[in-house]
Design a protein around this motif. Structure first.
Motif, PDB file in Angstrom:
ATOM      1  N   ALA A 302     -23.044  -6.196 -33.427  1.00  0.00           N
ATOM      2  CA  ALA A 302     -21.799  -6.898 -33.105  1.00  0.00           C
ATOM      3  C   ALA A 302     -21.760  -7.300 -31.637  1.00  0.00           C
ATOM      4  CB  ALA A 302     -20.604  -6.016 -33.457  1.00  0.00           C
ATOM      5  N   LEU A 303     -22.178  -6.406 -30.754  1.00  0.00           N
ATOM      6  CA  LEU A 303     -22.176  -6.708 -29.326  1.00  0.00           C
ATOM      7  C   LEU A 303     -23.214  -7.772 -28.974  1.00  0.00           C
ATOM      8  CD1 LEU A 303     -21.833  -3.062 -27.970  1.00  0.00           C
ATOM      9  CD2 LEU A 303     -20.164  -4.889 -27.666  1.00  0.00           C
ATOM     10  N   PRO A 336     -21.602 -14.619 -35.330  1.00  0.00           N
ATOM     11  CA  PRO A 336     -21.973 -15.687 -36.265  1.00  0.00           C
ATOM     12  C   PRO A 336     -21.578 -15.344 -37.702  1.00  0.00           C
ATOM     13  CG  PRO A 336     -23.759 -15.287 -34.733  1.00  0.00           C
ATOM     14  CD  PRO A 336     -22.754 -14.211 -34.492  1.00  0.00           C
ATOM     15  N   ALA A 337     -21.056 -16.343 -38.397  1.00  0.00           N
ATOM     16  CA  ALA A 337     -20.578 -16.126 -39.763  1.00  0.00           C
ATOM     17  C   ALA A 337     -21.688 -15.626 -40.676  1.00  0.00           C
ATOM     18  CB  ALA A 337     -19.989 -17.430 -40.311  1.00  0.00           C
ATOM     19  N   ALA A 338     -22.928 -16.038 -40.403  1.00  0.00           N
ATOM     20  CA  ALA A 338     -24.037 -15.674 -41.280  1.00  0.00           C
ATOM     21  C   ALA A 338     -24.315 -14.171 -41.278  1.00  0.00           C
ATOM     22  CB  ALA A 338     -25.308 -16.427 -40.862  1.00  0.00           C
ATOM     23  N   VAL A 339     -24.040 -13.500 -40.167  1.00  0.00           N
ATOM     24  CA  VAL A 339     -24.340 -12.075 -40.089  1.00  0.00           C
ATOM     25  C   VAL A 339     -23.096 -11.197 -40.192  1.00  0.00           C
ATOM     26  CG1 VAL A 339     -26.456 -12.379 -38.739  1.00  0.00           C
ATOM     27  CG2 VAL A 339     -24.262 -12.116 -37.557  1.00  0.00           C
ATOM     28  N   ARG A 340     -21.921 -11.812 -40.251  1.00  0.00           N
ATOM     29  CA  ARG A 340     -20.685 -11.027 -40.272  1.00  0.00           C
ATOM     30  C   ARG A 340     -20.615 -10.076 -41.465  1.00  0.00           C
ATOM     31  NH1 ARG A 340     -16.334 -15.012 -39.909  1.00  0.00           N
ATOM     32  NH2 ARG A 340     -17.414 -15.552 -37.981  1.00  0.00           N
ATOM     33  N   PRO A 341     -20.869 -10.540 -42.696  1.00  0.00           N
ATOM     34  CA  PRO A 341     -20.820  -9.597 -43.831  1.00  0.00           C
ATOM     35  C   PRO A 341     -21.858  -8.482 -43.708  1.00  0.00           C
ATOM     36  CG  PRO A 341     -20.770 -11.878 -44.599  1.00  0.00           C
ATOM     37  CD  PRO A 341     -21.109 -11.915 -43.144  1.00  0.00           C
ATOM     38  N   TRP A 342     -23.019  -8.818 -43.168  1.00  0.00           N
ATOM     39  CA  TRP A 342     -24.081  -7.824 -42.986  1.00  0.00           C
ATOM     40  C   TRP A 342     -23.621  -6.729 -42.022  1.00  0.00           C
ATOM     41  CZ3 TRP A 342     -27.300  -6.301 -38.848  1.00  0.00           C
ATOM     42  CH2 TRP A 342     -28.479  -5.634 -39.205  1.00  0.00           C
ATOM     43  N   ALA A 369     -34.319 -16.240 -42.350  1.00  0.00           N
ATOM     44  CA  ALA A 369     -35.065 -17.352 -42.930  1.00  0.00           C
ATOM     45  C   ALA A 369     -34.175 -18.543 -43.290  1.00  0.00           C
ATOM     46  CB  ALA A 369     -35.810 -16.883 -44.177  1.00  0.00           C
ATOM     47  N   LYS A 370     -32.895 -18.285 -43.581  1.00  0.00           N
ATOM     48  CA  LYS A 370     -32.065 -19.341 -44.177  1.00  0.00           C
ATOM     49  C   LYS A 370     -30.901 -19.813 -43.318  1.00  0.00           C
ATOM     50  CE  LYS A 370     -32.872 -17.619 -48.900  1.00  0.00           C
ATOM     51  NZ  LYS A 370     -32.214 -17.073 -50.121  1.00  0.00           N
ATOM     52  N   GLU A 371     -30.379 -18.981 -42.452  1.00  0.00           N
ATOM     53  CA  GLU A 371     -29.078 -19.263 -41.853  1.00  0.00           C
ATOM     54  C   GLU A 371     -29.172 -19.774 -40.428  1.00  0.00           C
ATOM     55  OE1 GLU A 371     -26.491 -19.213 -43.592  1.00  0.00           O
ATOM     56  OE2 GLU A 371     -27.055 -18.044 -45.347  1.00  0.00           O
ATOM     57  N   ASN A 372     -28.086 -20.481 -40.016  1.00  0.00           N
ATOM     58  CA  ASN A 372     -27.906 -20.933 -38.639  1.00  0.00           C
ATOM     59  C   ASN A 372     -27.066 -19.894 -37.923  1.00  0.00           C
ATOM     60  OD1 ASN A 372     -27.329 -22.145 -36.233  1.00  0.00           O
ATOM     61  ND2 ASN A 372     -26.584 -24.074 -37.095  1.00  0.00           N
ATOM     62  N   THR A 376     -20.068 -19.665 -35.744  1.00  0.00           N
ATOM     63  CA  THR A 376     -19.151 -18.554 -35.926  1.00  0.00           C
ATOM     64  C   THR A 376     -18.116 -18.821 -36.999  1.00  0.00           C
ATOM     65  OG1 THR A 376     -17.708 -19.383 -34.173  1.00  0.00           O
ATOM     66  CG2 THR A 376     -19.389 -17.768 -33.552  1.00  0.00           C
ATOM     67  N   THR A 377     -18.148 -20.009 -37.589  1.00  0.00           N
ATOM     68  CA  THR A 377     -17.180 -20.334 -38.657  1.00  0.00           C
ATOM     69  C   THR A 377     -17.924 -20.798 -39.895  1.00  0.00           C
ATOM     70  OG1 THR A 377     -16.985 -22.622 -37.827  1.00  0.00           O
ATOM     71  CG2 THR A 377     -15.399 -20.978 -37.004  1.00  0.00           C
TER      72      THR A 377
END
Length: 377
Positions: A302-303, A336-342, A369-372, A376-377
């Motif tokens: 997160a940081l 970033p939205a791509a890693v938020r759920p992770w 491999a897939k995400e930008n 952040t949205t």
């Protein structure tokens, strides 16, 4: 006392001269072939620097100075290695050899803990141990040496036992254990020498400059930490104190988990860790297991990806312990939205709701491999 040090890097010249002005040391550039140092490794890098050091205090101050150049981690370690070998070569030629023979002896720069290992500078101290930077004359390189900080037999026995356990775990993202031995002077664990600049310092440097850690670099760091944790967990060991200060970098800039000699083989009570870097179960009962390590990795992630600490109140009205026990993670909308759920899953309150290390690594690689990671949205 006369010391020869290599001019392998311009940063060493500027560092040495600035130290000379501050401490009264006298420096001059050698200009005659016969004045070259006798150490082949030093000669190979060009003309040495001649440094007059009046006493062992000045020697200690010189050797403990941090590399402050803009070069790579490998350059930092190379500069430090050449400086140390040259300095101690001259020091040994003019000083009597002092070998530690009793654990109660105070350790000082220049002391030998065994015939091959000579102390340079104290890197850190805890109630039970000390970590020293040393020259390993047999290997011709700098190493870190961990030793029991007092003469209590249980502390030395525990250190030796933990070193034997760690010797069976080898991974590129773990600080390597090179040797472990006991003498009349104590019990010692020899570790690879890494950069003195840990992840906490690098994150602070970015913050002071007002710029975020590049998302791809953040991902590489998180992936490296996770790979190291997976290796530990597969060996039925846990770290128990995962935080940025315990993440360093090797000569090839590879992420390395440190402070490994205090690993625990099984979940146990009474392990408090570091305030602000505890899982709910660790903060409440002192219970440490693989899920606790992964929870702390979630805080680091997160940081690194631009968020605030999820369990630190910027107003300091609520303690980190209260936040981690009773509140959801804060500020994750900044990552970033791509890693938020992770990250959210790593920070789940219940250990059984978090990823396993292997599952977390597989999912992270899918994201990579897939995400930008810039969105952040």
């Amino acid at each position: 006392m006369l010391i020869c040090a290599s001019t392998v890097h311009s940063a060493w010249n500027s560092t040495a001269n600035s130290m000379a002005r501050a401490s009264g040391l006298f420096l001059e550039t050698a200009c005659a072939p016969q004045e070259r140092g006798t150490n082949d490794r030093i000669q190979a890098h060009g003309w040495p620097l001649m440094i007059h050091i009046p006493d062992s205090t000045s020697l200690s101050r010189l050797l403990s100075d941090n590399f402050d150049g803009e070069g790579s981690v490998r350059e930092e370690i190379d500069v430090a290695t050449n400086r140390a070998i040259a300095a101690l070569s001259a020091y040994n030629a003019q000083s009597s050899r002092r070998v530690l023979i009793d654990p109660s002896q105070a350790r000082n720069t220049g002391d030998f803990v065994c015939p091959e290992l000579q102390l340079l500078s104290l890197l850190g101290r805890s109630p039970s141990s000390e970590v020293w930077e040393c020259v390993d004359w047999r290997r011709g390189q700098l190493v870190a040496v961990k030793c029991a900080s007092n003469q209590a037999g249980d502390a030395m026995n525990r250190l030796a036992c933990e070193a034997r356990q760690l010797s069976v775990v080898s991974h590129p993202n773990l600080c390597a254990t090179l040797d472990a031995f006991s003498t009349t002077g104590g019990t010692f664990v020899v570790l690879e020498r890494l950069s003195r600049h840990n992840l906490h310092q690098r994150m602070r440097s970015f913050a002071e400059r007002g710029i975020p850690v590049p998302p791809d670099q953040a991902l590489d760091v998180v992936e490296g930490i996770l790979q190291g944790l997976v290796a530990l967990h597969e060996s039925e060991m846990v770290h128990g104190d995962v935080k940025p200060a315990n993440v360093c970098f090797g000569p090839d800039a590879k992420v390395k988990l440190i402070d490994l000699v205090d690993l625990k083989r099984v979940t146990a009570g009474g392990i408090t860790g570091t305030d602000g870097w505890q899982s709910p179960e660790q903060a409440e009962d002192g219970l440490v297991g693989a899920p606790s390590d992964l929870f702390c990795l979630g805080i680091i992630a997160a940081l690194l990806w631009g968020g605030p600490h999820p369990f630190v109140d910027p107003r300091h009205l609520i303690s980190s312990r209260e936040l981690v026990l009773g509140y959801p993670p804060q500020g994750l909308d900044a990552v970033p939205a791509a890693v938020r759920p992770w990250i959210c899953r790593l920070l789940a309150q219940r250990p059984e709701d978090r990823y396993t290390g292997a599952d977390a690594l597989e999912k992270l690689r899918e994201i990579k491999a897939k995400e930008n990671l810039s969105q952040t949205t």
